[in-house]
Scaffold this active site. Structure first.
Site, PDB file in Angstrom:
ATOM      1  N   THR A 165       0.752  -1.192   0.003  1.00 34.21           N
ATOM      2  CA  THR A 165       0.091  -0.056  -0.025  1.00 34.21           C
ATOM      3  C   THR A 165       0.990   1.148  -0.188  1.00 34.21           C
ATOM      4  O   THR A 165       1.793   1.301   0.642  1.00 34.21           O
ATOM      5  CB  THR A 165      -0.783   0.059   1.326  1.00 34.21           C
ATOM      6  N   ARG A 193     -14.655  -6.115  -1.280  1.00 32.34           N
ATOM      7  CA  ARG A 193     -14.055  -5.714  -0.045  1.00 32.34           C
ATOM      8  C   ARG A 193     -13.530  -4.382  -0.282  1.00 32.34           C
ATOM      9  O   ARG A 193     -12.801  -3.981  -1.150  1.00 32.34           O
ATOM     10  CB  ARG A 193     -13.496  -6.819   0.270  1.00 32.34           C
ATOM     11  N   VAL A 194     -13.500  -3.711   0.824  1.00 33.96           N
ATOM     12  CA  VAL A 194     -13.144  -2.199   0.802  1.00 33.96           C
ATOM     13  C   VAL A 194     -12.454  -1.995   2.017  1.00 33.96           C
ATOM     14  O   VAL A 194     -12.820  -2.572   3.309  1.00 33.96           O
ATOM     15  CB  VAL A 194     -14.167  -0.925   0.793  1.00 33.96           C
ATOM     16  N   GLY A 195     -10.949  -1.560   2.110  1.00 35.89           N
ATOM     17  CA  GLY A 195     -10.197  -1.640   3.323  1.00 35.89           C
ATOM     18  C   GLY A 195     -10.187  -0.011   3.837  1.00 35.89           C
ATOM     19  O   GLY A 195     -10.855   0.878   3.395  1.00 35.89           O
ATOM     20  N   ASP A 196      -9.065  -0.023   4.850  1.00 31.78           N
ATOM     21  CA  ASP A 196      -8.979   1.586   5.439  1.00 31.78           C
ATOM     22  C   ASP A 196      -8.794   2.564   4.572  1.00 31.78           C
ATOM     23  O   ASP A 196      -8.753   3.633   4.885  1.00 31.78           O
ATOM     24  CB  ASP A 196      -7.917   1.240   6.404  1.00 31.78           C
ATOM     25  N   THR A 216      -0.766   1.943   6.630  1.00 33.03           N
ATOM     26  CA  THR A 216      -0.838   0.586   5.876  1.00 33.03           C
ATOM     27  C   THR A 216      -0.841  -0.434   6.636  1.00 33.03           C
ATOM     28  O   THR A 216      -0.575  -0.272   7.872  1.00 33.03           O
ATOM     29  CB  THR A 216       0.592   0.803   4.870  1.00 33.03           C
ATOM     30  N   GLY A 217      -1.237  -1.620   6.157  1.00 31.67           N
ATOM     31  CA  GLY A 217      -1.270  -2.795   7.069  1.00 31.67           C
ATOM     32  C   GLY A 217      -2.730  -3.700   6.575  1.00 31.67           C
ATOM     33  O   GLY A 217      -3.374  -3.590   5.864  1.00 31.67           O
ATOM     34  N   GLY A 219      -6.149  -3.817   6.893  1.00 35.89           N
ATOM     35  CA  GLY A 219      -7.140  -2.964   6.726  1.00 35.89           C
ATOM     36  C   GLY A 219      -8.419  -3.149   7.739  1.00 35.89           C
ATOM     37  O   GLY A 219      -8.958  -2.304   8.310  1.00 35.89           O
TER      38      GLY A 219
HETATM   39  N1  GLY Z   1      -4.201  -1.253   4.397  1.00 35.32           N
HETATM   40  C1  GLY Z   1      -4.731  -1.648   2.845  1.00 35.32           C
HETATM   41  C2  GLY Z   1      -5.922  -2.691   2.924  1.00 35.32           C
HETATM   42  O1  GLY Z   1      -5.947  -3.538   4.075  1.00 35.32           O
HETATM   43  O2  GLY Z   1      -6.613  -2.544   2.323  1.00 35.32           O
END
Ligand code: GLY
Length: 296
Positions: A165, A193-196, A216-217, A219
């Site tokens: 990321t 799926r949507v992340g942080d 980053t990491g 999500g």
């Molecule tokens: N940190 C990026 C994700 O998990 O999508």
């Protein structure tokens, strides 16, 4: 730099995790290019928002990172991208989730921010918004790097983290802050799926009064702790940024046990970065410097 102007600062990251040795070198070169590109914007009098968009675009165009053209593939073997951007001067923010056929989702996020009414677009609405904003679609294959195709084919049960990321934080010559983050998310994630990285306060936050942050990491874990805003709230209590970044990651690790990294900037332009993973390649340029410093 004239003494009466705030010192500009750019700090970028290329994702928390552990990269293969060949990728490590590519990422070190990539974050330096991104920091330099952002720095040129800053010293040319550009805004912090223009700077973080520019730096993140460079990283999205680099197949060594899990964003834009190097994004990991979802369970169906497709690329779905998340990105967000925030202007610390006004608290304006824009984000997109699970978008396809967009080479630079950070620019689409910035267009969402510029339009002003809404903060987050997903799905067909994001696609229509991009067309109205004049952001061209690319062929889906243009975003699939050979490395990610091979990884997908080899690891149908992948549990790997969101390595690669990308994100940036910056302070411009007027002292304003901004942050941006972009990602392909988790390898083999479920479609939709949507992340942080698409969520303001989780993966990205900027407020001239607090600071700017990009995460980053993992999500899902980052969302649960609203990591970017939580870390900046720690900064507000008067801590210095490097210690704050470390403290935020320690709290995150103790509560979730998940992987994460964060970059931070305080309103004075002091930087902080921390990770609980083996690597998080970062580059930064401060004040009167002209060459990026790189840390892993
Ligand atoms: N940190 C990026 C994700 O998990 O999508």
């Amino acid at each position: 730099m004239p003494a009466n102007l705030p010192s500009p600062v750019i700090l970028v990251h290329g994702g928390a995790g552990k990269a293969a040795p060949d990728l490590t070198e590519l990422r070190r070169a990539g974050v330096q290019r991104a920091a330099l590109a952002g720095w040129q914007v800053l010293i040319g009098g550009g805004s912090a928002v223009e700077t973080v968009e520019c730096a993140v675009r460079v990283l999205e165009d680099d197949p060594a990172f899990n964003a834009g053209r190097g994004a990991c593939l979802n369970r169906d073997g497709e690329v779905e991208l998340d990105a967000s951007i925030m202007d610390g001067r006004t608290l304006a923010a824009g984000a997109v989730g699970a978008v396809q056929r967009i080479a630079n989702p950070v620019t689409l996020a910035r267009a969402v921010m510029g339009a002003g009414r809404h903060v987050l677009f997903v799905g067909e609405g994001a696609r229509r918004f991009a067309a109205e904003a004049g952001i061209e679609e690319c062929a889906p294959e243009a975003l699939i790097a050979e490395r990610q195709r091979a990884r997908w084919a080899a690891s149908r049960e992948a549990k790997a983290g969101a390595l690669g990321t990308v994100g940036a934080v910056a302070r411009d010559r007027e002292g304003h802050l901004a942050a941006a983050t972009s990602t392909g998310g988790l390898p083999f994630k479920a479609p939709g799926r949507v992340g942080d990285s698409a969520l303001i306060g989780c993966g990205t936050y900027a407020d001239d009064r607090l600071g700017a942050a990009s995460c980053t990491g993992d999500g899902e874990a980052i969302i649960k702790l609203v990591l970017a805003k939580s870390a900046l709230d720690l900064l507000e209590a008067g801590r210095e940024p490097m210690g704050t970044a470390k403290h935020a990651v320690e709290l995150f690790t103790a509560r979730t046990g998940a992987d994460a990294g964060i970059i931070l900037l305080d309103p004075r332009g002091r930087i902080g970065y921390a990770r609980n993973t083996a690597q998080m390649t970062c580059a930064f340029i401060l004040g009167d410097e002209s060459a990026p410093q790189v840390v892993d």
